[in-house]
Design an enzyme around this catalytic site. Structure first.
Site, mmCIF file in Angstrom:
data_model
loop_
_atom_site.group_PDB
_atom_site.id
_atom_site.type_symbol
_atom_site.label_atom_id
_atom_site.label_comp_id
_atom_site.label_asym_id
_atom_site.label_seq_id
_atom_site.Cartn_x
_atom_site.Cartn_y
_atom_site.Cartn_z
ATOM 1 N N TRP A 100 1.304 -1.122 0.218
ATOM 2 C CA TRP A 100 -0.274 0.001 -0.181
ATOM 3 C C TRP A 100 1.173 0.879 0.107
ATOM 4 C CZ3 TRP A 100 -4.287 -0.672 -1.819
ATOM 5 C CH2 TRP A 100 -4.615 -2.837 -1.266
ATOM 6 N N ASP A 170 -1.669 6.660 5.650
ATOM 7 C CA ASP A 170 -2.926 6.146 6.135
ATOM 8 C C ASP A 170 -2.498 4.509 7.177
ATOM 9 O OD1 ASP A 170 -4.443 3.564 4.870
ATOM 10 O OD2 ASP A 170 -2.913 3.329 3.539
ATOM 11 N N LYS A 194 -11.990 -1.168 6.960
ATOM 12 C CA LYS A 194 -11.127 -2.682 7.705
ATOM 13 C C LYS A 194 -11.364 -3.136 8.858
ATOM 14 C CE LYS A 194 -8.588 -2.910 4.101
ATOM 15 N NZ LYS A 194 -7.321 -2.258 3.546
HETATM 16 C C1 LIG Z 1 -7.112 -2.208 2.393
HETATM 17 C C2 LIG Z 1 -6.138 -0.985 2.208
HETATM 18 C C3 LIG Z 1 -5.606 0.247 0.734
HETATM 19 C C4 LIG Z 1 -6.696 0.208 -0.303
HETATM 20 O O1 LIG Z 1 -7.863 0.272 0.343
HETATM 21 P P1 LIG Z 1 -8.930 0.752 -0.776
HETATM 22 O O2 LIG Z 1 -10.557 1.646 -0.288
HETATM 23 O O3 LIG Z 1 -8.983 -0.649 -1.698
HETATM 24 O O4 LIG Z 1 -8.377 1.417 -1.946
HETATM 25 C C5 LIG Z 1 -4.575 0.841 1.289
HETATM 26 N N1 LIG Z 1 -4.324 1.404 2.167
HETATM 27 C C6 LIG Z 1 -4.122 0.232 3.480
HETATM 28 C C7 LIG Z 1 -3.075 0.193 4.557
HETATM 29 C C8 LIG Z 1 -5.190 -0.510 2.996
HETATM 30 O O5 LIG Z 1 -5.174 -1.821 4.470
#
Ligand SMILES: *Cc1c(COP(=O)(O)O)cnc(C)c1O
Length: 359
Positions: A100, A170, A194
């Site tokens: 990511w 993030d 998540k």
């Molecule tokens: C799942 C995830 C993403 C991507 O998320 P989307 O909403 O599918 O774009 C980005 N960063 C992390 C840390 C993730 O776990």
């Protein structure tokens, strides 16, 4: 019958929240309609979104000089929003701790010079690199991290030394899993699917001075943070139902005792699983102990066939979605806020039985 769902995302939500949403499905509090069917400009919805923001601010103790935005496009779209809104000098430092972070870095390279100042790619991202003295350029606009690496199961337990630069994080897979000091960040954001709610919502907490008209040329109106902030996340139709569920999860966390209580709950669950992994002769945790995530726990047997057998038999026993990410293989148990301790205990009991039968 509900299973124990160890999915990395979309992932388990609190049963209480699901039941409440079900109760309100046909008639939301006397409005005669569901939240899915009402105007985002209605009084009922105005209360829902304002309450959600207020509860999130309470939970995270968000200072007044930070805006809370409810956005769409997933965390992946936000990878572009960060440089579009923040790259004044067209330069940023990225710490690459997994897929990511790498995707965010690659996206940023479309807009300017994105420098990888540290990486743990040399050992399949199984650790967090030392970030105490990185070569961060003087004119970097920000330093970027992925705080909890969903796929590899690592977590920054100490934030990097950004040498005074703004930190963008993030937190998709560790959102609301423990208390945070928001003032240490310029931007905290995450997709909610998540640990917080249904897919389709991104929550961004952004320091006010970063929300300006001074964005990269060509930035779409929708992706300009100022558009969203000026309109309290209601510039266009927001992901109404998703925000409503997030709001319920915030109330659930408050009822559970807030983020301190969440942290204790998560530490307890993770300890049960890691302690077992560290004592097992068959299963092995893949992450360096000091960098282990409380949310995502990858593990392997060292034998691919046995891994596949484990995933299959676990599923038959009501323990679902334990297959590791397609890029790494093995297994991964995601044990987010809403995973009860009984779920982790059931997993460990099953692993013990599997170990006895297969060694
Ligand atoms: C799942 C995830 C993403 C991507 O998320 P989307 O909403 O599918 O774009 C980005 N960063 C992390 C840390 C993730 O776990």
């Amino acid at each position: 019958m509900r299973v124990y769902n160890f999915s990395a995302g979309p992932a388990v939500l609190p049963e209480e929240v699901l039941k409440e949403a079900a109760d309100e499905m046909m008639d939301y509090r006397g409005t005669g309609m569901s939240v899915m069917e009402m105007s985002h400009r209605s009084k009922a919805y105005d209360e829902i979104i304002k309450d959600a923001e207020k509860d999130l601010r309470d939970l995270m103790n968000i200072p007044d000089n930070y805006k809370v935005l409810f956005l769409q496009g997933g965390a992946s779209q936000f990878f572009a929003e960060v440089p579009m809104n923040m790259m004044k000098n067209k330069k940023a430092a990225y710490i690459i701790t997994g897929q990511w972070a790498k995707k965010a870095w690659q996206e940023a390279k479309i807009y300017g010079e994105a420098i990888d100042v540290a990486s743990s790619a040399d050992k399949t991202f199984s650790y967090i690199p030392d970030c105490s003295d990185l070569a961060i350029p003087e004119d970097a606009d920000y330093v970027y991290i992925c705080e909890n690496n969903t796929i590899y199961g690592t977590k920054f337990w100490q934030l990097p030394n950004t040498k005074g630069k703004d930190l963008v994080s993030d937190v998709s897979s560790c959102f609301l899993s423990e208390p945070v000091d928001v003032s240490k960040y310029a931007v905290i954001y995450g997709g909610v699917q998540k640990n917080v709610g249904p897919a389709g919502v991104v929550i961004a907490i952004i320091r006010e001075d970063l929300i300006t008209d001074d964005v990269l040329p060509g930035t779409p109106t929708m992706l300009k943070w100022k558009t969203q902030a000026d309109n309290d996340s209601l510039y266009n139709t927001p992901p109404c139902y998703g925000i409503y569920i997030c709001g319920k999860v915030f109330k659930w966390i408050k009822k559970m005792g807030g983020l301190e209580a969440m942290k204790a709950h998560n530490e307890k669950k993770a300890k049960i699983l890691y302690d077992f992994l560290d004592s097992s002769k068959l299963f092995k945790a893949t992450v360096r102990p000091e960098d282990r995530s409380l949310m995502n726990v990858p593990f392997v047997t060292g034998n691919e066939e046995l891994d596949a057998k484990f995933v299959k038999e676990a599923k038959a026993a009501g323990l679902e979605n334990l297959k590791g990410h397609r890029s790494v293989g093995g297994m991964r148990a995601s044990i987010y806020n809403a995973m009860p301790i009984e779920g982790v205990e059931a997993l460990v009991a099953f692993m013990k039985k599997f170990e006895e039968e297969n060694s």
